[in-house]
Design a protein around this motif. Structure first.
Motif, short mmCIF file in Angstrom:
data_model
loop_
_atom_site.label_atom_id
_atom_site.label_comp_id
_atom_site.label_asym_id
_atom_site.label_seq_id
_atom_site.Cartn_x
_atom_site.Cartn_y
_atom_site.Cartn_z
N THR A 78 33.55 40.36 21.59
CA THR A 78 34.30 41.29 20.90
C THR A 78 34.24 40.52 19.27
O THR A 78 34.65 39.41 19.48
CB THR A 78 35.81 41.32 21.58
N ASP A 79 34.24 41.40 18.61
CA ASP A 79 34.53 41.02 17.22
C ASP A 79 35.79 41.65 16.74
O ASP A 79 35.76 42.81 16.77
CB ASP A 79 33.23 41.40 16.25
N VAL A 101 37.63 46.74 15.92
CA VAL A 101 37.37 45.75 16.89
C VAL A 101 36.28 46.27 17.49
O VAL A 101 36.17 47.67 17.87
CB VAL A 101 38.79 45.70 18.06
N HIS A 151 33.44 46.02 20.40
CA HIS A 151 33.03 45.45 21.96
C HIS A 151 31.66 45.73 21.98
O HIS A 151 31.00 46.65 22.04
CB HIS A 151 34.00 46.10 22.97
N TRP A 152 30.88 44.68 22.29
CA TRP A 152 29.45 44.70 22.28
C TRP A 152 28.74 43.99 23.34
O TRP A 152 29.38 43.05 24.07
CB TRP A 152 28.90 44.25 20.95
N ARG A 153 27.45 44.17 23.80
CA ARG A 153 26.82 43.46 24.39
C ARG A 153 25.40 43.25 24.02
O ARG A 153 24.65 44.13 23.46
CB ARG A 153 26.30 44.31 25.84
N LEU A 197 28.59 39.44 26.74
CA LEU A 197 29.54 40.42 26.19
C LEU A 197 30.25 39.65 25.29
O LEU A 197 30.77 38.60 25.50
CB LEU A 197 30.49 40.82 27.45
N SER A 216 32.08 49.72 22.39
CA SER A 216 33.58 50.50 21.86
C SER A 216 33.67 50.06 20.38
O SER A 216 33.42 48.79 20.17
CB SER A 216 34.78 50.49 22.59
#
Length: 171
Positions: free
Chosen positions: A109-110, A79, A81-83, A107, A70
């Motif tokens: 988050t940046d 923001v 959100h990554w994997r 997982l 996302s």
């Protein structure tokens, strides 16, 4: 149509470029000299240290995939959100650890600050405990090895507490 300078678009382009190993785009997303903080791992200056870090990540995890789960943006913040997934079987260390063939599924988050189409700062957050377990630095949760390790830590806790109390100013 999205604005290419929109913080969400810039952040998405940057994270996608990491996955695609597009180092020119990775570098171009940053204001030179800006700080990328990987909480508990590294503080990197843009763009050279960031590009070098992610090149090494790809060499350490050659089949690395990066999926964006996302992107949320408001004002000058974005923001992501990554994997990231892949096998740690490359030819260089990852955060100081030699490749061990372990499968990673991380997982994170940046939190980016973007001004004028360039990243001014980033704070990247991953679950360090989970990462340590996946890298085999710590044992699996609820395992006998974890109970032994935690038991050892708990057995020396009173000693550390006593030493700190004794060394407090005013004692």
């Amino acid at each position: 149509m999205t604005n290419p300078e929109d913080p969400g678009s810039v952040a998405r382009r940057y994270v996608e470029a990491i996955g695609e190993q597009d180092w020119e785009t990775v570098a171009d997303c940053w204001r030179p000299g800006a700080l990328d903080v990987f909480v508990g791992i590294a503080d990197l200056r843009a763009p050279d240290e960031i590009v070098a870090y992610f090149r090494d990540v790809h060499v350490a995890v050659p089949d690395l995939t990066v999926d964006i789960l996302s992107v949320t943006a408001q004002d000058e913040r974005a923001v992501v959100h990554w994997r990231m997934r892949g096998r740690f079987d490359g030819t260089v260390p990852l955060i100081g650890l030699a490749p061990n063939g372990r499968q990673l599924d991380i997982l994170g988050t940046d939190v980016f600050v973007v001004r004028g189409g360039l990243i001014e700062s980033n704070t990247a957050i991953v679950n360090g405990l989970d990462l340590a377990r996946q890298l085999a630095v710590l044992p699996p949760p609820h395992s006998i090895a974890e109970r032994v390790l935690f038991g050892l830590a708990n057995s020396i806790a009173p000693l550390g507490k006593a030493i700190r109390a004794r060394n407090r100013p005013g004692k």
